[in-house]
Scaffold this active site. Structure first.
Site, PDB file in Angstrom:
ATOM      1  N   GLU A  37       0.774  -0.958   0.189  1.00  0.00           N
ATOM      2  CA  GLU A  37      -0.056  -0.042  -0.052  1.00  0.00           C
ATOM      3  C   GLU A  37       0.913   1.294   0.094  1.00  0.00           C
ATOM      4  OE1 GLU A  37      -2.792   2.193  -0.602  1.00  0.00           O
ATOM      5  OE2 GLU A  37      -3.357  -0.086  -0.002  1.00  0.00           O
ATOM      6  N   GLU A  51       1.826   6.343  -7.178  1.00  0.00           N
ATOM      7  CA  GLU A  51       0.801   7.252  -7.496  1.00  0.00           C
ATOM      8  C   GLU A  51       1.489   8.696  -7.414  1.00  0.00           C
ATOM      9  OE1 GLU A  51      -2.519   6.519  -4.956  1.00  0.00           O
ATOM     10  OE2 GLU A  51      -3.184   5.019  -6.270  1.00  0.00           O
TER      11      GLU A  51
END
Length: 108
Positions: free
Chosen positions: A54, A61
């Protein structure tokens, strides 16, 4: 120190907070169920894998957003691949959790 800054930063992410919540639930369930040392090792490994992926997803991102603010198919692909890695780890962590917990819960 930079690593701790990264951990603090990712704690503001909604998905990471969800995974932290799931981690707490699993750890409490582990204590209440009385799982073995090997089962703890397995659970802690998959928890670390999901949380690490994660964080990696969030980093990818951010880098993609830094490189381009316009839609680009390769930027979308990079983000989708990173998110997919988290999803695969999360799915398999649930399966592993079920393998560990369900037999113990249905013994009673």
């Amino acid at each position: 120190m930079y690593a701790f800054a990264g951990i603090r930063a990712v704690c503001s992410e909604r998905n990471f907070r969800f995974h932290l919540f799931a981690m707490v639930v699993v750890i409490v369930a582990g204590f209440l169920t009385g799982i073995s040392a090997n089962e703890w090792t397995t659970l802690l490994f998959v928890i670390a894998a999901v949380l690490s992926l994660e964080m990696t997803n969030s980093a990818i991102e951010r880098v993609v957003d830094l490189v381009t603010d316009e839609f680009h198919p390769l930027a979308k692909r990079a983000k989708d691949l990173a998110a997919g890695a988290v999803l695969i780890a999360a799915i398999f962590s649930v399966i592993i959790g079920l393998i560990i917990f369900l037999p113990k819960w249905f013994e009673f």
